[in-house]
Design a protein around this motif. Structure first.
Motif, PDB file in Angstrom:
ATOM      1  N   ASP A   1       0.824  -1.210   0.000  1.00  0.00           N
ATOM      2  CA  ASP A   1       0.000   0.000   0.000  1.00  0.00           C
ATOM      3  C   ASP A   1       0.863   1.266   0.000  1.00  0.00           C
ATOM      4  OD1 ASP A   1      -2.348  -1.400  -0.138  1.00  0.00           O
ATOM      5  OD2 ASP A   1      -2.802  -1.250   2.004  1.00  0.00           O
TER       6      ASP A   1
ATOM      7  N   GLU B   1      -0.823  12.286   5.548  1.00  0.00           N
ATOM      8  CA  GLU B   1      -1.405  11.459   4.485  1.00  0.00           C
ATOM      9  C   GLU B   1      -1.042   9.979   4.671  1.00  0.00           C
ATOM     10  OE1 GLU B   1      -0.441  10.681  -0.210  1.00  0.00           O
ATOM     11  OE2 GLU B   1      -0.094  12.685   0.603  1.00  0.00           O
TER      12      GLU B   1
ATOM     13  N   GLU C   1       0.064   8.492   7.490  1.00  0.00           N
ATOM     14  CA  GLU C   1      -0.538   8.002   8.733  1.00  0.00           C
ATOM     15  C   GLU C   1      -2.011   7.671   8.527  1.00  0.00           C
ATOM     16  OE1 GLU C   1       2.027   9.913  12.359  1.00  0.00           O
ATOM     17  OE2 GLU C   1       0.434  11.146  11.499  1.00  0.00           O
ATOM     18  N   GLU C   2      -2.722   8.515   7.821  1.00  0.00           N
ATOM     19  CA  GLU C   2      -4.136   8.280   7.538  1.00  0.00           C
ATOM     20  C   GLU C   2      -4.317   7.027   6.690  1.00  0.00           C
ATOM     21  OE1 GLU C   2      -8.216   8.416   7.253  1.00  0.00           O
ATOM     22  OE2 GLU C   2      -6.900   9.472   8.656  1.00  0.00           O
ATOM     23  N   LEU C   3      -3.486   6.846   5.690  1.00  0.00           N
ATOM     24  CA  LEU C   3      -3.553   5.660   4.842  1.00  0.00           C
ATOM     25  C   LEU C   3      -3.390   4.383   5.675  1.00  0.00           C
ATOM     26  CD1 LEU C   3      -3.386   4.262   1.941  1.00  0.00           C
ATOM     27  CD2 LEU C   3      -0.924   4.406   2.292  1.00  0.00           C
TER      28      LEU C   3
ATOM     29  N   TYR D   1      -3.711   4.019   8.947  1.00  0.00           N
ATOM     30  CA  TYR D   1      -4.799   3.933   9.932  1.00  0.00           C
ATOM     31  C   TYR D   1      -6.076   3.396   9.284  1.00  0.00           C
ATOM     32  CZ  TYR D   1      -8.283   5.395  13.332  1.00  0.00           C
ATOM     33  OH  TYR D   1      -9.325   5.417  14.223  1.00  0.00           O
ATOM     34  N   ARG D   2      -6.392   3.891   8.086  1.00  0.00           N
ATOM     35  CA  ARG D   2      -7.622   3.508   7.398  1.00  0.00           C
ATOM     36  C   ARG D   2      -7.564   2.082   6.860  1.00  0.00           C
ATOM     37  NH1 ARG D   2      -8.000   4.935   2.305  1.00  0.00           N
ATOM     38  NH2 ARG D   2      -6.621   6.690   2.657  1.00  0.00           N
ATOM     39  N   ARG D   3      -6.457   1.711   6.239  1.00  0.00           N
ATOM     40  CA  ARG D   3      -6.366   0.419   5.554  1.00  0.00           C
ATOM     41  C   ARG D   3      -5.818  -0.712   6.427  1.00  0.00           C
ATOM     42  NH1 ARG D   3      -7.230  -0.347   0.221  1.00  0.00           N
ATOM     43  NH2 ARG D   3      -5.599  -1.915   0.292  1.00  0.00           N
ATOM     44  N   HIS D   4      -5.140  -0.364   7.522  1.00  0.00           N
ATOM     45  CA  HIS D   4      -4.496  -1.390   8.339  1.00  0.00           C
ATOM     46  C   HIS D   4      -4.692  -1.099   9.827  1.00  0.00           C
ATOM     47  CE1 HIS D   4      -2.602  -3.087   4.798  1.00  0.00           C
ATOM     48  NE2 HIS D   4      -2.374  -1.843   4.421  1.00  0.00           N
ATOM     49  N   PRO D   5      -5.869  -1.370  10.340  1.00  0.00           N
ATOM     50  CA  PRO D   5      -6.115  -1.093  11.763  1.00  0.00           C
ATOM     51  C   PRO D   5      -5.257  -1.949  12.693  1.00  0.00           C
ATOM     52  CG  PRO D   5      -7.977  -2.245  10.765  1.00  0.00           C
ATOM     53  CD  PRO D   5      -7.035  -1.906   9.664  1.00  0.00           C
TER      54      PRO D   5
END
Length: 169
Positions: A22, A143, A145-147, A149-153
């Protein structure tokens, strides 16, 4: 170039490999992704950290710069006292300028340089988890960190540090 180093703790290699994929899709080149695991763990799918990164040379460099700044401040203080005792206006002024500069650089260092190091992750590494270090420009930190956080909890954010590509740290 100066980068921000993002730290993520990930439970296992397959999940870490998905994170790396990712990140590559998001434009982070594989040379800016470094993985570390505990003793005896070898990677087959992840870009391994260099020896300098594993030894956390950045932490040593920070301590060296900080200590040098404190020594310089102390020497300037001694110079100021000697200048006052010797009635040297020029020496006193130079000492005050040097003290002010070291105080300002120390404050900038303490307040502006992100400070996360490998020692903080020894527990996770000893339990078989993987530490993924991702070097990105400062403007891309939120950006990425958000990626993640969103895709890989399952990935636990571990903080932000700094990196200098030219030094390999």
């Amino acid at each position: 170039m100066f980068y921000r180093r993002l730290y993520f703790v990930i439970p296992d290699e397959p999940q870490a490999a998905q994170v790396v994929n990712d990140l590559n899709t998001a434009g982070v080149v594989v040379q800016h992704i470094h993985a570390i695991a505990g003793r005896g763990v070898t990677f087959t799918q992840l870009p391994s950290a260099t020896e300098r990164q594993r030894k956390d040379v950045a932490s040593r460099l920070e301590r060296l710069v900080w200590s040098g700044n404190l020594v310089l401040f102390a020497l300037a203080t001694v110079g100021l006292i000697a200048s006052l005792a010797g009635s040297s206006l020029m020496g006193g002024a130079l000492s005050v300028v040097l003290m002010t500069l070291t105080l300002a650089t120390g404050a900038l260092f303490a307040l502006r340089v992100p400070d996360t190091h490998l020692d903080e992750f020894r527990g996770a590494l000893s339990h078989g988890e993987i530490l993924l270090m991702v070097d990105v420009p400062k403007r891309s930190v939120a950006e990425i960190e958000e990626l993640i956080y969103r895709r890989h909890p399952e990935a636990t954010p571990g903080g932000v540090g700094w990196s200098i590509e030219a030094l390999g740290i």
